[in-house]
Design a protein around this motif. Structure first.
Motif, PDB file in Angstrom:
ATOM      1  N   ALA A 164       0.837  -1.200   0.000  1.00 57.08           N
ATOM      2  CA  ALA A 164       0.000   0.000   0.000  1.00 57.08           C
ATOM      3  C   ALA A 164       0.870   1.247   0.000  1.00 57.08           C
ATOM      4  O   ALA A 164       0.475   2.293  -0.483  1.00 57.08           O
ATOM      5  N   GLU A 165       2.055   1.143   0.545  1.00 56.74           N
ATOM      6  CA  GLU A 165       2.904   2.330   0.721  1.00 56.74           C
ATOM      7  C   GLU A 165       4.221   2.226  -0.050  1.00 56.74           C
ATOM      8  O   GLU A 165       5.227   2.793   0.364  1.00 56.74           O
ATOM      9  N   GLY A 166       4.212   1.505  -1.150  1.00 62.21           N
ATOM     10  CA  GLY A 166       5.422   1.397  -1.973  1.00 62.21           C
ATOM     11  C   GLY A 166       6.133   0.071  -1.754  1.00 62.21           C
ATOM     12  O   GLY A 166       6.338  -0.353  -0.619  1.00 62.21           O
ATOM     13  N   TRP A 186      -2.768  -0.675   7.977  1.00 64.32           N
ATOM     14  CA  TRP A 186      -4.029  -1.437   8.033  1.00 64.32           C
ATOM     15  C   TRP A 186      -5.005  -0.995   6.953  1.00 64.32           C
ATOM     16  O   TRP A 186      -6.054  -1.562   6.767  1.00 64.32           O
ATOM     17  N   GLN A 187      -4.627   0.078   6.251  1.00 69.47           N
ATOM     18  CA  GLN A 187      -5.603   0.862   5.506  1.00 69.47           C
ATOM     19  C   GLN A 187      -6.482   0.086   4.524  1.00 69.47           C
ATOM     20  O   GLN A 187      -7.699   0.262   4.491  1.00 69.47           O
ATOM     21  N   LEU A 188      -5.852  -0.762   3.698  1.00 70.65           N
ATOM     22  CA  LEU A 188      -6.648  -1.418   2.654  1.00 70.65           C
ATOM     23  C   LEU A 188      -7.659  -2.395   3.248  1.00 70.65           C
ATOM     24  O   LEU A 188      -8.635  -2.760   2.596  1.00 70.65           O
ATOM     25  N   PHE A 207       5.146  -2.571   9.606  1.00 66.48           N
ATOM     26  CA  PHE A 207       6.503  -3.011   9.268  1.00 66.48           C
ATOM     27  C   PHE A 207       6.978  -2.327   7.995  1.00 66.48           C
ATOM     28  O   PHE A 207       6.234  -2.253   7.015  1.00 66.48           O
ATOM     29  N   ARG A 208       8.179  -1.828   8.029  1.00 67.12           N
ATOM     30  CA  ARG A 208       8.765  -1.202   6.826  1.00 67.12           C
ATOM     31  C   ARG A 208      10.218  -1.643   6.710  1.00 67.12           C
ATOM     32  O   ARG A 208      10.992  -1.455   7.660  1.00 67.12           O
ATOM     33  N   ALA A 209      10.548  -2.176   5.570  1.00 67.72           N
ATOM     34  CA  ALA A 209      11.944  -2.589   5.345  1.00 67.72           C
ATOM     35  C   ALA A 209      12.761  -1.347   4.976  1.00 67.72           C
ATOM     36  O   ALA A 209      13.165  -1.166   3.837  1.00 67.72           O
ATOM     37  N   HIS A 217      13.566   6.254  11.673  1.00 64.93           N
ATOM     38  CA  HIS A 217      12.988   5.063  11.052  1.00 64.93           C
ATOM     39  C   HIS A 217      13.221   3.796  11.862  1.00 64.93           C
ATOM     40  O   HIS A 217      14.357   3.475  12.209  1.00 64.93           O
ATOM     41  N   LEU A 218      12.134   3.085  12.102  1.00 63.38           N
ATOM     42  CA  LEU A 218      12.203   1.741  12.667  1.00 63.38           C
ATOM     43  C   LEU A 218      11.707   0.786  11.589  1.00 63.38           C
ATOM     44  O   LEU A 218      10.997   1.204  10.667  1.00 63.38           O
ATOM     45  N   THR A 219      12.046  -0.479  11.695  1.00 60.47           N
ATOM     46  CA  THR A 219      11.466  -1.452  10.755  1.00 60.47           C
ATOM     47  C   THR A 219      10.149  -1.997  11.298  1.00 60.47           C
ATOM     48  O   THR A 219       9.305  -2.465  10.558  1.00 60.47           O
ATOM     49  N   ALA A 224      -0.820   4.186  14.824  1.00 60.62           N
ATOM     50  CA  ALA A 224      -2.187   4.541  15.222  1.00 60.62           C
ATOM     51  C   ALA A 224      -2.898   5.019  13.968  1.00 60.62           C
ATOM     52  O   ALA A 224      -2.500   6.024  13.384  1.00 60.62           O
ATOM     53  N   GLU A 225      -3.908   4.284  13.531  1.00 60.91           N
ATOM     54  CA  GLU A 225      -4.571   4.629  12.275  1.00 60.91           C
ATOM     55  C   GLU A 225      -6.073   4.777  12.490  1.00 60.91           C
ATOM     56  O   GLU A 225      -6.650   4.157  13.383  1.00 60.91           O
ATOM     57  N   MET A 226      -6.666   5.598  11.667  1.00 61.08           N
ATOM     58  CA  MET A 226      -8.121   5.770  11.730  1.00 61.08           C
ATOM     59  C   MET A 226      -8.677   5.879  10.324  1.00 61.08           C
ATOM     60  O   MET A 226      -7.963   6.230   9.378  1.00 61.08           O
ATOM     61  N   GLY A 355      10.126  15.999  12.003  1.00 59.47           N
ATOM     62  CA  GLY A 355       9.624  15.414  10.765  1.00 59.47           C
ATOM     63  C   GLY A 355       8.166  14.994  10.790  1.00 59.47           C
ATOM     64  O   GLY A 355       7.383  15.427  11.640  1.00 59.47           O
ATOM     65  N   GLU A 356       7.824  14.114   9.854  1.00 51.01           N
ATOM     66  CA  GLU A 356       6.430  13.703   9.640  1.00 51.01           C
ATOM     67  C   GLU A 356       5.963  12.747  10.734  1.00 51.01           C
ATOM     68  O   GLU A 356       6.553  11.705  10.949  1.00 51.01           O
ATOM     69  N   ILE A 357       4.874  13.112  11.366  1.00 46.61           N
ATOM     70  CA  ILE A 357       4.332  12.259  12.430  1.00 46.61           C
ATOM     71  C   ILE A 357       3.033  11.595  11.995  1.00 46.61           C
ATOM     72  O   ILE A 357       2.734  10.476  12.385  1.00 46.61           O
ATOM     73  N   ILE A 358       2.281  12.322  11.139  1.00 41.08           N
ATOM     74  CA  ILE A 358       1.046  11.746  10.592  1.00 41.08           C
ATOM     75  C   ILE A 358       1.072  11.895   9.074  1.00 41.08           C
ATOM     76  O   ILE A 358       1.505  12.921   8.554  1.00 41.08           O
TER      77      ILE A 358
HETATM   78  O1  4AD Z   1       2.795   8.136   5.736  1.00 39.32           O
HETATM   79  P1  4AD Z   1       2.557   6.671   5.893  1.00 39.32           P
HETATM   80  O2  4AD Z   1       3.344   5.743   5.034  1.00 39.32           O
HETATM   81  O3  4AD Z   1       1.001   6.476   5.678  1.00 39.32           O
HETATM   82  C1  4AD Z   1       0.333   5.298   5.709  1.00 39.32           C
HETATM   83  O4  4AD Z   1       0.797   4.210   5.996  1.00 39.32           O
HETATM   84  C2  4AD Z   1      -1.152   5.454   5.497  1.00 39.32           C
HETATM   85  N1  4AD Z   1      -1.672   4.206   4.941  1.00 39.32           N
HETATM   86  C3  4AD Z   1      -1.804   5.812   6.797  1.00 39.32           C
HETATM   87  C4  4AD Z   1      -3.295   5.910   6.701  1.00 39.32           C
HETATM   88  O5  4AD Z   1      -3.789   6.808   6.029  1.00 39.32           O
HETATM   89  N2  4AD Z   1      -4.008   5.031   7.338  1.00 39.32           N
HETATM   90  O6  4AD Z   1       2.789   6.268   7.414  1.00 39.32           O
HETATM   91  C5  4AD Z   1       2.065   6.903   8.444  1.00 39.32           C
HETATM   92  C6  4AD Z   1       2.993   7.320   9.555  1.00 39.32           C
HETATM   93  C7  4AD Z   1       4.065   8.316   9.151  1.00 39.32           C
HETATM   94  O7  4AD Z   1       3.567   9.627   9.132  1.00 39.32           O
HETATM   95  C8  4AD Z   1       5.107   8.109  10.218  1.00 39.32           C
HETATM   96  O8  4AD Z   1       4.805   8.849  11.381  1.00 39.32           O
HETATM   97  C9  4AD Z   1       4.970   6.639  10.540  1.00 39.32           C
HETATM   98  O9  4AD Z   1       3.734   6.204  10.035  1.00 39.32           O
HETATM   99  N3  4AD Z   1       6.064   5.869   9.934  1.00 39.32           N
HETATM  100  C10 4AD Z   1       7.121   5.387  10.595  1.00 39.32           C
HETATM  101  N4  4AD Z   1       7.460   5.451  11.900  1.00 39.32           N
HETATM  102  C11 4AD Z   1       8.610   4.847  12.287  1.00 39.32           C
HETATM  103  N5  4AD Z   1       9.416   4.170  11.447  1.00 39.32           N
HETATM  104  C12 4AD Z   1       9.112   4.070  10.133  1.00 39.32           C
HETATM  105  N6  4AD Z   1       9.909   3.390   9.314  1.00 39.32           N
HETATM  106  C13 4AD Z   1       7.918   4.687   9.660  1.00 39.32           C
HETATM  107  N7  4AD Z   1       7.313   4.787   8.449  1.00 39.32           N
HETATM  108  C14 4AD Z   1       6.199   5.503   8.643  1.00 39.32           C
END
Ligand code: 4AD
Ligand code: MG
Length: 433
Positions: A164-166, A186-188, A207-209, A217-219, A224-226, A355-358
């Protein structure tokens, strides 16, 4: 030992009389007649004075061998002592050593790598304890916010069949001989459920590789999603702002002591909790960075860490950046009705260069546009058939966001590295203990 044990904080609240406490030896010093043990429990520290003349020779020889992190029970009389860490001192009448400790290997000031290797022991430090308490407040506050706003808690699978995210940050695993991926989001699996529950949220691992070795960045992180039915772009931003404000407000109410231990200035937290977040389009950010920071960004490029950091330095609050170019954002984000080159997607950029939190968006409703963008990104729309059904049967305007909980905790605590915002961090190079 005959009385009920109370916590150190409850003992302090009592202020006098006999009490029985238990915990771990945080520090110790003394001579062959008097010993000062600073005891730690989950609530606080207490200086305990043990005198040979009170406990007797035999007992004193036991305490003489005590080392840091041994566990003990102590009974004694509480007295005010301005020089003690919390203003009180326990004059010990009796004690029991529960678990001995031999040369505890970890202490403040050691190298980061060493502390990470000994994470299971470093968790006991005052610093990690303070962070973990704040983390607990943040999780509780997020649940509270969403439930208070009428959201149902809902879970997606962690094993998922598509990205979903690349694709570059997908973790694949061998699922009985077939490839499958760990959830990036969880989005899809959330969007199909808004047709049943309308307003849903989760707090779950994603999880993100990530191959990048950054402090953000953590893996494996907690996400927290809504997702909300009948919601427009502004509603999504309002909920993101509401959730962050609520979490910060709760930390300010409950964790003043921990913020002090972390030497965190609470002023900026108070600002975020009470003042409206700034909202700015991507185009305006480009103009602002060109004017104020002499940063020239080509239209259509994503904002990088350096640019987000410059933007955050110009403000003492969160900035919600909206209307990003479509090409840098995910396939599901809604194309703006006013300009097909941008999407109704937003990133919440934290103050102080965190940086980006949401990341969030309104969702694209046009099934053909979704298919086209999947194809452009090299994906086979056939793999997304179940998801596309959300747009076939009673589709409604909707949207949602995802928040990196460790990113929020990192900023609240002003940590140097996101690794300290989670008990046992996982990064490309760190997966033990
Ligand atoms: O911006 P992202 O990739 O968005 C989504 O996954 C959407 N599907 C969310 C949604 O609309 N339901 O990731 C959302 C947030 C980022 O803004 C960031 O805070 C966090 O997840 N995030 C990470 N946090 C820690 N380590 C990483 N490797 C992260 N990758 C994303
Ligand atoms: Mg994002």
């Amino acid at each position: 030992m005959t009385m009920p044990f109370i916590s150190i904080n409850d003992a302090i609240a009592k202020g006098e009389g006999d009490v029985e406490i238990r915990g771990w030896v945080h520090r110790e010093r003394g001579s062959n007649v008097i010993k000062f043990v600073v005891l730690r429990d989950s609530t606080n520290l207490m200086q305990c004075v043990i005198e040979k003349s009170v406990v007797g020779d035999k007992k004193y020889s036991e305490i003489d061998k005590i080392q840091i992190e041994a566990s003990m029970e102590l009974r004694g009389e509480l007295k005010a002592e301005p020089r003690a860490p919390n203003g009180f001192e326990l004059h010990v009448k009796d004690f029991k050593i529960i678990g001995t400790s031999d040369k505890f290997p970890v202490k403040a000031g050691q190298e980061r790598e060493f502390l990470d290797d000994n994470r299971h022991l470093w968790l006991r430090s005052r610093r990690m304890t303070a962070i973990l308490k704040i983390r607990s407040t943040v999780f509780g506050a997020l649940h509270e916010y969403f439930r208070g706003e009428g959201f149902y808690e809902y879970q997606s699978p962690i094993f998922q069949g598509m990205q979903a995210e690349g694709g570059s940050t997908l973790f694949s695993c061998n699922y009985f001989g077939k490839p499958i991926y760990l959830a990036q989001t969880w989005q899809l699996y959330a969007e199909p459920a808004i047709f049943a529950l309308e307003k849903i949220y989760t707090i779950a691992p994603s999880f993100r590789a990530e191959k990048s070795k950054t402090s953000r960045h953590l893996t494996e992180y907690w996400h927290a999603e809504m997702e909300v039915a009948w919601a427009n772009f502004k509603d999504i931003q309002d909920h993101g702002e509401g959730a962050i404000k609520h979490a910060v407000k709760r930390v300010l109410e409950r964790n003043r002591e921990e913020l002090k231990i972390l030497e965190r200035d609470a002023k900026i937290l108070e600002n975020v909790a009470t003042k409206p977040f700034l909202r700015m389009t991507y185009d305006d950010v480009l103009k602002l960075l060109a004017q104020k920071c002499k940063l020239k960004i080509e239209w259509g490029k994503d904002l990088r860490t350096v640019e987000e950091d410059e933007l955050s330095k110009l403000h003492d609050n969160f900035v919600i950046v909206t209307h990003y170019p479509k090409i840098v954002k995910a396939f599901y984000m809604k194309e703006s009705p006013e300009n097909p080159e941008v999407v109704h997607g937003c990133d919440f950029i934290a103050p102080e260069s965190y940086g980006e939190i949401i990341g969030g968006s309104e969702r694209e409703s046009d099934i053909e546009k979704i298919k086209q963008r999947l194809t452009e990104q090299g994906e086979d729309p056939a793999k997304y058939e179940f998801y596309l059904d959300t747009r076939r049967y009673g589709s409604v305007p909707h949207g949602g966001f995802g928040m990196g909980v460790e990113r929020l905790v990192s900023w609240i605590c002003k940590l140097d590295n996101i690794k300290d915002a989670i008990p046992f961090p996982r990064t490309m190079l760190r997966y033990t203990p």
